[in-house]
Design a protein around this motif. Structure first.
Motif, mmCIF file in Angstrom:
data_model
loop_
_atom_site.group_PDB
_atom_site.id
_atom_site.type_symbol
_atom_site.label_atom_id
_atom_site.label_comp_id
_atom_site.label_asym_id
_atom_site.label_seq_id
_atom_site.Cartn_x
_atom_site.Cartn_y
_atom_site.Cartn_z
ATOM 1 N N ASP A 89 0.858 -1.193 0.000
ATOM 2 C CA ASP A 89 0.000 0.000 0.000
ATOM 3 C C ASP A 89 0.892 1.241 0.000
ATOM 4 O OD1 ASP A 89 -1.838 2.046 0.438
ATOM 5 O OD2 ASP A 89 -3.142 0.748 1.642
ATOM 6 N N PHE A 90 1.163 1.765 -1.191
ATOM 7 C CA PHE A 90 2.091 2.892 -1.287
ATOM 8 C C PHE A 90 1.506 4.157 -0.674
ATOM 9 C CE2 PHE A 90 -0.366 3.265 -5.226
ATOM 10 C CZ PHE A 90 -0.642 4.622 -5.279
ATOM 11 N N ARG A 91 0.167 4.241 -0.577
ATOM 12 C CA ARG A 91 -0.428 5.435 0.019
ATOM 13 C C ARG A 91 -0.131 5.502 1.519
ATOM 14 N NH1 ARG A 91 -4.298 8.047 -2.945
ATOM 15 N NH2 ARG A 91 -5.602 8.543 -1.158
ATOM 16 N N ILE A 92 -0.245 4.364 2.178
ATOM 17 C CA ILE A 92 0.069 4.338 3.606
ATOM 18 C C ILE A 92 1.555 4.584 3.823
ATOM 19 C CG2 ILE A 92 0.219 2.840 5.629
ATOM 20 C CD1 ILE A 92 -2.402 1.600 4.813
ATOM 21 N N ARG A 93 2.384 3.901 3.041
ATOM 22 C CA ARG A 93 3.831 4.075 3.196
ATOM 23 C C ARG A 93 4.253 5.506 2.871
ATOM 24 N NH1 ARG A 93 7.814 -0.791 2.431
ATOM 25 N NH2 ARG A 93 6.875 -2.164 3.980
#
Length: 346
Positions: A89-93
């Motif tokens: 999940d690149f948005r969370i990272r």
């Protein structure tokens, strides 16, 4: 006038909020995929929502950063657990890296984050299109506000940054941020007066690759060419003393400095000329810079100058020579000083 004890109630309320957020995160990490994050537009909004989720204080204030100081290990463990459990999940990272960016404005927090390996969490985001700009902005903040150790760590990844510059020539944001990061970080590696301050990092640095990337970049059209050239020039000039071999491998970098000597800006002329002089400093003959003028005057007065110099002096006229005129001025000056001390006639 506020009633006594009201301030303490507010503090207790804030504490309950943090504990509640901690329980919520520890209970169910899937709840991080809330609509507020998925529907957020822009990394600031995502970071704000994550700060609320983690129960973090306002990171734009000094009081908020102090609160992070007081509970750093607990808060970092909480955030890092979510980061580790959401590898896809690149948005969370990316949002979490945005939180780290805000923390890095504070020198102590930045050092603590680096000790926890935050750089290894940022670098993989450079390979993702959606998070690349965010990661570069984070590195820019770190190199601008960071200490020597942080900049040295980032300089070790200079090749990754130069590769981005070459692979994405049409991305102005990548170009500008990479040049800034390289300028701020690599300049620490090449600094030193009596010798390089960080010889191991200097040996590991591929300065030829950095020079090529810098010069290729500033030749392209950009949104802010002056700012770009200034950062590139600062790094190139600083690198001439201890990385002169890289300039000889890539002669265009020397040509760039020669061109700088003809710049209309006198400051640029000066630093480029100084860089060219440092470039060949290790190759020229070592001069004896210690000079004793009194010994010279004594030798001349006593006629001990070499015969070939005496012949020239006699043909020119000893009284007209610079040495004799200097001696005469010194003698007159000493007489005047003695006279002033005696008659007090100022």
């Amino acid at each position: 006038m506020p009633a006594p004890g009201r301030g303490s109630k507010r503090k207790a309320k804030g504490k309950r909020r943090t504990e509640s957020a901690s329980t919520e995160v520890d209970a169910d990490f899937d709840s991080i995929h809330v609509p507020q994050i998925n529907n957020s537009e822009g990394w600031n909004a995502i970071a704000d929502n994550l700060c609320t989720f983690f129960g973090l204080p306002d990171l734009t204030t000094r009081s908020g950063l102090k609160e992070i100081h007081a509970n750093f290990d607990v808060l970092f463990a909480r955030i890092d657990k979510v980061f580790s459990e959401n590898p896809d999940d690149f948005r969370i990272r990316g949002g979490i890296v945005g939180i780290y960016t805000r923390m890095c404005v504070d020198a102590i927090l930045r050092n603590k984050l680096f000790e926890k390996g935050v750089l290894e969490k940022i670098l993989p985001l450079l390979d993702i299109d959606e998070t690349r700009h965010l990661a570069l902005r984070c590195l820019t903040v770190i190199t601008r506000h960071g200490g020597i150790d942080a900049r040295l760590d980032i300089a070790k990844h200079a090749r990754k940054l130069t590769k981005l510059v070459r692979d994405l020539p049409n991305d102005d944001i990548v170009t500008e941020l990479c040049v800034k990061i390289l300028s701020h970080s690599v300049s620490v590696v090449v600094e030193g007066v009596e010798g390089p301050l960080h010889p191991e990092a200097l040996r590991a640095l591929d300065m030829t690759d950095v020079l090529k990337a810098m010069l290729e970049t500033i030749k392209r059209p950009s949104r802010d060419p002056r700012h770009l050239v200034e950062h590139a020039l600062d790094l190139i000039v600083m690198s001439t003393l201890y990385k002169s071999d890289a300039f000889k491998v890539y002669p265009s970098s020397i040509g760039f400095l020669v061109a700088g000597v003809r710049c209309k800006d006198w400051g640029t002329r000066g630093i480029c000329l100084n860089a060219l002089m440092r470039l060949y400093q290790d190759e020229h003959d070592k001069e004896n810079r210690k000079f004793d003028p009194m010994r010279l005057f004594t030798e001349v007065r006593q006629g001990k100058a070499p015969s070939f110099l005496n012949d020239v002096l006699n043909r020119h006229g000893p009284a007209r020579s610079d040495v004799y005129q200097t001696l005469s001025c010194i003698t007159e000056f000493q007489k005047a000083m003695f006279a002033v001390a005696q008659d007090r006639d100022f």
